[in-house]
Design an enzyme around this catalytic site. Structure first.
Site, PDB file in Angstrom:
ATOM      1  N   ASN A   6      10.343 -34.956  40.739  1.00  0.00           N
ATOM      2  CA  ASN A   6      10.100 -36.364  41.049  1.00  0.00           C
ATOM      3  C   ASN A   6       8.653 -36.717  40.765  1.00  0.00           C
ATOM      4  OD1 ASN A   6      12.071 -35.286  43.431  1.00  0.00           O
ATOM      5  ND2 ASN A   6      12.616 -37.344  42.813  1.00  0.00           N
TER       6      ASN A   6
ATOM      7  N   CYS B 148      13.813 -29.817  37.647  1.00  0.00           N
ATOM      8  CA  CYS B 148      14.969 -30.401  36.980  1.00  0.00           C
ATOM      9  C   CYS B 148      15.922 -29.265  36.668  1.00  0.00           C
ATOM     10  CB  CYS B 148      14.521 -31.105  35.708  1.00  0.00           C
ATOM     11  SG  CYS B 148      15.889 -31.724  34.747  1.00  0.00           S
TER      12      CYS B 148
ATOM     13  N   HIS C 222      14.131 -44.529  41.202  1.00  0.00           N
ATOM     14  CA  HIS C 222      13.938 -43.104  41.518  1.00  0.00           C
ATOM     15  C   HIS C 222      13.649 -42.382  40.191  1.00  0.00           C
ATOM     16  CE1 HIS C 222      15.152 -39.302  43.688  1.00  0.00           C
ATOM     17  NE2 HIS C 222      15.427 -38.929  42.460  1.00  0.00           N
TER      18      HIS C 222
ATOM     19  N   HIS D 132      11.945 -39.379  37.812  1.00  0.00           N
ATOM     20  CA  HIS D 132      11.442 -38.011  37.700  1.00  0.00           C
ATOM     21  C   HIS D 132      10.424 -38.003  36.555  1.00  0.00           C
ATOM     22  CE1 HIS D 132      14.345 -35.415  40.130  1.00  0.00           C
ATOM     23  NE2 HIS D 132      14.618 -36.658  40.453  1.00  0.00           N
TER      24      HIS D 132
ATOM     25  N   ARG E  20      13.819 -33.547  50.583  1.00  0.00           N
ATOM     26  CA  ARG E  20      15.209 -33.463  50.134  1.00  0.00           C
ATOM     27  C   ARG E  20      15.265 -33.163  48.622  1.00  0.00           C
ATOM     28  NH1 ARG E  20      18.775 -34.859  46.510  1.00  0.00           N
ATOM     29  NH2 ARG E  20      17.804 -36.909  46.403  1.00  0.00           N
ATOM     30  N   ASP E  21      14.977 -34.163  47.799  1.00  0.00           N
ATOM     31  CA  ASP E  21      15.104 -33.970  46.350  1.00  0.00           C
ATOM     32  C   ASP E  21      14.149 -32.882  45.857  1.00  0.00           C
ATOM     33  OD1 ASP E  21      15.813 -34.298  43.727  1.00  0.00           O
ATOM     34  OD2 ASP E  21      15.390 -36.431  43.633  1.00  0.00           O
TER      35      ASP E  21
HETATM   36 ZN    ZN Z   1      15.976 -37.018  41.967  1.00  0.00          ZN
END
Ligand code: ZN
Length: 302
Positions: A246, A237, A204, A206, A16-17
Site C-alpha cells: 500500500n 503484492c 485504495h 498500492h 490489515r492489508d
Molecule cells: Zn490492498
C-alpha cells in the site's frame, strides 16, 4: 484571504492489508501496532479481517487482536469481510463499520473468494440488510478496479456496473482497490469519468509500480477526499515478489500537509510507528519519507 485547509480522510490499513502481505507477526505485536496507530491522530484504522484462516493465516487471530486492542474513542475501527459469515463475525465482535470486498475481475474473485464476481454482487442485498439491521456502516471495496494480474486492464464500464448494483443494494460507500498496483493517473481518470455515483468514494492505491501518489493527485482533482494508506508502506503484492505494498501513510500525509490539506495526523508520531512496524516485520520498509525524514527536517553541514 488565505484559503482554508480542506480535510482529507485517511484510513490506516497497515494492521490489515499491510500485515496480510507480510510474514506473520505475534498477536501481541499486532495489538501494539494498532494501539500505537490509534495515538497518531488517525481517525480511521482498519484493524482486522474476518476471513477464513486457511485463506489468510495472518488474520487467524482477528478475534483475539480485536478483543485486546486499547480502543481509542476518537478512532473509527473497521474490519474487512468477504461474505455474510465474515459480516456476522464482525457484528458479533462489535464492529460498527465493515468493508466487504469483491473483485471486478472474475478470475481474481475466483482466486480470492472461490466464486465468480456475480455471486459476490448477488450477495450485496443480504449483506446490506444484515449490516443496517445492526447499525453497521458497510463499504464495498471493488478489488482489481484498475487491473488484474490474470486478466490485464479492467474495463471501467465493468466497475461502473458493479457500483450501480451496489448503490441499488444500499451500500454506504464505494472503495476502488488497486489491489496489485496496476493503476496509473490515466486509468484513475478513466475510472472516475466512467463511474457515475452519489456515494462517497474512497481510493485504495498500492505503490507496486511507483504511481500511488500521482494517482492520489488525480483523484483529489475529481473531488475524492478519502484514501487508504499503510504505515511505512507495510505490505506487499502477492503476485509481484519483493514489490512494495500500500502507499505509505507518511508519504501521503507529508504531501497533503504541504499542499494545505488537513489529515489530523501527527507526522512525527506516525514516523515513530513506522520504525516500530519495521522492527516488527524485520525488514526495511519502502516509505521514502520514513527513510529520508520529512522535507522540513534539516541536516547539519559537516
Ligand atoms: Zn490492498
Amino acid at each position: 484571504m488565505a484559503s482554508q485547509p480542506i480535510d482529507v480522510h485517511i484510513r490506516e490499513v497497515g494492521p490489515r492489508d499491510g500485515l496480510q502481505n507480510e510474514p506473520p507477526i505475534a498477536t501481541d505485536q499486532k495489538i501494539e501496532l494498532i494501539n500505537a496507530l490509534s495515538r497518531t491522530g488517525h481517525q480511521r484504522v482498519e484493524a482486522v479481517s474476518f476471513v477464513h484462516p486457511k485463506a489468510i493465516p495472518q488474520m487467524a487471530d482477528a478475534d483475539e487482536v480485536w478483543s485486546k486492542v486499547d480502543r481509542n474513542p476518537d478512532v473509527l475501527y473497521s474490519a474487512l469481510i468477504p461474505n455474510l459469515r465474515g459480516l456476522q463475525r464482525a457484528i458479533d465482535a462489535g464492529f460498527k463499520e465493515v468493508n466487504v470486498v469483491l473483485s471486478a475481475s472474475d478470475t481474481h474473485n475466483r482466486a480470492n473468494l472461490n466464486r465468480p464476481t456475480e455471486d459476490s454482487v448477488a450477495e450485496l442485498d443480504a449483506l446490506v440488510e444484515l449490516a443496517h439491521a445492526n447499525d453497521v456502516f458497510i463499504e464495498l471495496v471493488i478489488a482489481t478496479s484498475f487491473g488484474c494480474p490474470f486478466e490485464g486492464d479492467t474495463d471501467p464500464k465493468r466497475v461502473a456496473g458493479i457500483v450501480e448494483r451496489a448503490e441499488a443494494a444500499g451500500i454506504d460507500r464505494i472503495a476502488f482497490g488497486d489491489t496489485t498496483g496496476m493503476g496509473t493517473p490515466k486509468r484513475v481518470k478513466d475510472l472516475l469519468e466512467a463511474v457515475d455515483t452519489n456515494l462517497p468514494r474512497l481510493m485504495h492505491f498500492h505503490n507496486t509500480r511507483g504511481t500511488a501518489l500521482a494517482n492520489i493527485m488525480v483523484a483529489l482533482d475529481y473531488g475524492v477526499d478519502q484514501f487508504d494508506a499503510s504505515v511505512g508502506g507495510l505490505g506487499g503484492c502477492p503476485y509481484a515478489p519483493g514489490a512494495s505494498g500500500n502507499v505509505a501513510t507518511e508519504e501521503v500525509v507529508h504531501m497533503l500537509h504541504d499542499m494545505g490539506y488537513n489529515t489530523g495526523i501527527d507526522l512525527d508520531k506516525l514516523l515513530e510507528v513506522a520504525e516500530m512496524a519495521e522492527e516488527m516485520v524485520g525488514h526495511e520498509l519502502p516509505s521514502g519519507v520514513y527513510k529520508a525524514g520529512p522535507r522540513t527536517r534539516l541536516v547539519e553541514r559537516s
